[in-house]
Structures are given as C-alpha cells and as structure tokens.
Motif scaffolding. Structure first.
Motif, mmCIF file in Angstrom:
data_model
loop_
_atom_site.group_PDB
_atom_site.id
_atom_site.type_symbol
_atom_site.label_atom_id
_atom_site.label_comp_id
_atom_site.label_asym_id
_atom_site.label_seq_id
_atom_site.Cartn_x
_atom_site.Cartn_y
_atom_site.Cartn_z
ATOM 1 N N PRO A 70 0.824 -1.455 0.099
ATOM 2 C CA PRO A 70 0.316 0.106 0.132
ATOM 3 C C PRO A 70 0.818 1.776 0.048
ATOM 4 O O PRO A 70 0.271 2.822 -0.653
ATOM 5 C CB PRO A 70 -0.322 0.117 1.218
ATOM 6 C CG PRO A 70 -0.571 -1.042 2.512
ATOM 7 C CD PRO A 70 0.704 -1.589 1.260
ATOM 8 N N SER A 83 0.028 5.228 2.083
ATOM 9 C CA SER A 83 -1.109 4.421 2.662
ATOM 10 C C SER A 83 -2.203 3.970 2.786
ATOM 11 O O SER A 83 -3.062 3.541 2.559
ATOM 12 C CB SER A 83 -0.482 3.076 4.038
ATOM 13 O OG SER A 83 0.958 2.720 3.608
ATOM 14 N N GLU A 84 -2.530 5.595 3.819
ATOM 15 C CA GLU A 84 -3.683 6.289 4.041
ATOM 16 C C GLU A 84 -4.736 6.524 2.172
ATOM 17 O O GLU A 84 -5.424 6.059 2.078
ATOM 18 C CB GLU A 84 -3.757 6.752 4.975
ATOM 19 C CG GLU A 84 -3.147 6.929 6.236
ATOM 20 C CD GLU A 84 -2.538 6.227 6.199
ATOM 21 O OE1 GLU A 84 -0.792 6.593 5.984
ATOM 22 O OE2 GLU A 84 -1.533 6.545 7.599
ATOM 23 N N GLU A 93 -6.041 3.610 0.682
ATOM 24 C CA GLU A 93 -7.368 3.265 1.596
ATOM 25 C C GLU A 93 -7.995 4.132 0.525
ATOM 26 O O GLU A 93 -9.461 3.445 -0.176
ATOM 27 C CB GLU A 93 -7.390 3.131 2.734
ATOM 28 C CG GLU A 93 -6.496 1.874 2.744
ATOM 29 C CD GLU A 93 -6.309 0.824 2.397
ATOM 30 O OE1 GLU A 93 -7.217 0.255 1.989
ATOM 31 O OE2 GLU A 93 -5.455 -0.100 1.907
ATOM 32 N N LYS A 139 -8.822 3.468 -3.250
ATOM 33 C CA LYS A 139 -9.339 2.332 -3.253
ATOM 34 C C LYS A 139 -11.202 2.030 -2.490
ATOM 35 O O LYS A 139 -11.834 1.620 -3.659
ATOM 36 C CB LYS A 139 -8.858 0.941 -2.696
ATOM 37 C CG LYS A 139 -7.769 0.519 -3.349
ATOM 38 C CD LYS A 139 -6.607 -1.190 -2.276
ATOM 39 C CE LYS A 139 -7.638 -1.378 -0.644
ATOM 40 N NZ LYS A 139 -6.886 -2.013 -0.265
#
Length: 101
Positions: free
Chosen positions: A58, A88-89, A92, A95
C-alpha cells in the motif's frame, strides 16, 4: 441538496496546490485552493471508464484514472497527492473511491 458520499483532500501533505474533491450522489465538485480565493468546478457527467492500478504494497504507487462521458477525467495518485508518510492512507482512500464510482 445531494448527499455527500465521499471527500478527498489532494496535496494536504506536500507543497503542491491543494484541491478538495467532493463526491456527491449526482456528481463531483473539484475545488482548487488558490493563493487568493478558490476555483470551483462541477462534473455531472456519467463515469464511462475507471482504471485502478495497485502495487503489492500500500505504500507504493497506487492510481485511479476516471473518465467521464463528457470527456473530463480525474487522476488520483497516492504518492503524488500526499507524501511518502501518508501514501498508505491515500491508497485506502483511492480504493474506496474506486468502489464508490
């Protein structure tokens, strides 16, 4: 008034021009934060194509390309839209936007 379904804050954690993206039931509003004021653009056209590219991890490069019927397009990129610390955040977030659109 349309229901707000999602909010994405581009360039909050880097030195690029900030952009707020509001995803409503009936469209998308992009707000560019300028030095003095802001610029607002509404997209109410239907999504005709979306392409999600994910890496194995991620914190590595993730992107979502969205194309609309009227020819407009949006590109979401975890690293370019934030920084390495928050990539990484943002993966998310991207997505979630893919699933929503």
């Amino acid at each position: 008034m349309d229901k707000l379904e999602y909010f994405y804050h581009r360039n909050l954690f880097n030195d690029e021009q900030e952009q707020l993206i509001f995803i409503w039931e009936e469209g998308i509003t992009k707000v560019n934060i300028l030095e003095v004021g802001f610029k607002c653009e509404n997209i109410t056209s239907k999504v005709i194509k979306k392409e999600l590219i994910l890496s194995d991890y991620p914190h590595q490069s993730t992107s979502l390309s969205v194309t609309f019927e009227n020819g407009d397009s949006l590109l979401f990129e975890n690293i370019n839209d934030s920084n390495n610390e928050y990539s990484s955040e943002y993966t998310e977030e991207i997505k979630a936007i893919y699933k929503l659109l």
